[in-house]
Design an enzyme around this catalytic site. Structure first.
Site, PDB file in Angstrom:
ATOM      1  N   LYS A 191       0.828  -1.208   0.000  1.00 46.60           N
ATOM      2  CA  LYS A 191       0.000   0.000   0.000  1.00 46.60           C
ATOM      3  C   LYS A 191       0.862   1.257   0.000  1.00 46.60           C
ATOM      4  CE  LYS A 191      -4.080  -2.180   1.722  1.00 46.60           C
ATOM      5  NZ  LYS A 191      -4.812  -2.660   2.872  1.00 46.60           N
ATOM      6  N   LYS A 239      -5.183 -13.142 -11.544  1.00 50.21           N
ATOM      7  CA  LYS A 239      -6.576 -13.230 -11.122  1.00 50.21           C
ATOM      8  C   LYS A 239      -7.360 -11.976 -11.495  1.00 50.21           C
ATOM      9  CE  LYS A 239      -6.414 -11.114  -6.650  1.00 50.21           C
ATOM     10  NZ  LYS A 239      -7.070 -10.973  -5.396  1.00 50.21           N
ATOM     11  N   LYS A 242      -9.989  -5.712  -9.055  1.00 50.20           N
ATOM     12  CA  LYS A 242     -10.309  -4.322  -9.359  1.00 50.20           C
ATOM     13  C   LYS A 242      -9.044  -3.570  -9.760  1.00 50.20           C
ATOM     14  CE  LYS A 242     -11.376  -1.793  -6.027  1.00 50.20           C
ATOM     15  NZ  LYS A 242     -11.912  -1.262  -4.808  1.00 50.20           N
TER      16      LYS A 242
END
Ligand code: TRP
Length: 329
Positions: free
Chosen positions: A111, A194, A197
């Site tokens: 992050k 995969k 978003k």
């Protein structure tokens, strides 16, 4: 009966990966376990969403949850921010979390890399809030994907640490739960990895027909099999994997046969896949729209869920406060 807790961030809409990876399985377990499903709207603040968007996002995710079959009569479905006890437990757990272990968490490092200009303390303590979400109901099982494994490890560690520190057996150590099947990974349309978003390769439950067709027709393929029975490359395998969830066995066999005898045309395969996705998604979308139009229903679900969640949460917080040594005068 085992206690199951799971949450989903309120930013953005659900995609097929969420649906087949998690939601479909939640709906299967809600009648056999004591399930708490919530929308993690506090967690979404780590990325500073625009205030005008926040409520709409939450509303949409709630409607999608319900449209996918989460039954508010069986499971407790609520908004994280409706249960203030969570924030209290979060504060108390922060006192036994060490900055070093939080800084070392792989998801935190990711992050920081993704949003270097906004490394807020909420981001660092994201796993502590998640631990509070889980421990507040004394969960046994947490159905999450592999990406959440580091957070679950911290949750287990905090449960252990709390129990040791306060000489109690207050918290069970929750386990990641894979529904007794192997983890389903829904691939994206970009040929590898995969569906996600942030990967930008997803089909959303709310995508309209045109969008679905456009996305599928643009999916990455290869230059086609050159010999009979040739092994499939990843992009082609991925299309078949998605097909496995939405198309009938005869259809899948047909295209497998065409692949194996080298007469396959990927355009036909994609068209079929798009048709089947559209058929599959239509009733879900109908339900999403019906639910979104029913403000009273949404309000009732949210308030009843909050009430039940708070009942469970306040019992835990009461016990925790006592163990820590808080006493009423
Ligand atoms: N971190 C989870 C995600 O990004 C969402 C989440 C928050 C969660 N709290 C939770 C999941 C508690 C399970 C249990 O998907």
């Amino acid at each position: 009966m085992e206690i199951v807790v799971s949450g989903i961030r309120s930013t953005g809409n659900l995609h097929l990966g969420n649906y087949f990876g998690a939601l479909r399985n939640f709906t299967r377990m809600q009648h056999k376990n004591k399930c708490f499903f919530f929308i993690a709207d506090y967690h979404s603040l780590t990325t500073h969403p625009i205030p005008a968007d926040l409520h709409g996002n939450v509303r949409h995710v709630l409607a999608e949850y319900l449209a996918c079959g989460i039954d508010p009569g069986a499971a407790t479905i609520y908004l994280q921010s409706d249960v203030p006890e969570v924030t209290e437990l979060y504060l108390l757990l922060n006192m036994i979390s060490y900055t070093g272990e939080l800084e070392r968490t792989t998801t935190f490092k990711d992050k920081v890399r993704n949003q270097p200009d906004n490394v807020n303390a909420g981001l660092l303590t994201y796993p502590v809030l998640m631990a509070a979400d889980i421990l507040i109901h004394k969960a046994d099982k947490v159905p999450v994907g592999k990406d959440q494994q580091p957070h679950l490890e911290i949750t287990r560690k905090l449960a252990r640490r709390f129990n040791n520190m306060y000489k109690s057996e207050c918290f069970p150590e929750p386990e990641a739960y894979n529904f007794g099947e192997k983890l389903v990974k829904i691939p994206g349309l970009d040929g590898s990895g995969k569906m996600g978003k942030s990967e930008g390769n997803a089909i959303y439950l709310a995508d309209d027909e045109k969008t679905v067709r456009k996305k599928v027709m643009r999916a990455v393929t290869d230059s086609g099999p050159t010999g009979p029975g040739q092994e499939m490359t990843e992009p082609i395998r991925n299309l078949f994997t998605i097909m496995h969830f939405v198309s009938g066995p005869d259809t899948i066999q047909h295209f497998k046969d065409r692949y194996n005898d080298c007469t396959i045309r990927y355009g036909d395969l994609k068209k079929q896949l798009a048709d089947d996705l559209v058929i599959f998604m239509k009733p879900i979308q109908g339900r999403i729209n019906d639910i979104l139009a029913n403000e009273d229903y949404l309000a009732r679900v949210a308030s009843e869920g909050a009430e039940r969640a708070r009942e469970s949460a306040s019992a835990t917080v009461r016990e925790v406060r006592e163990l820590i040594g808080f006493k009423p005068f």
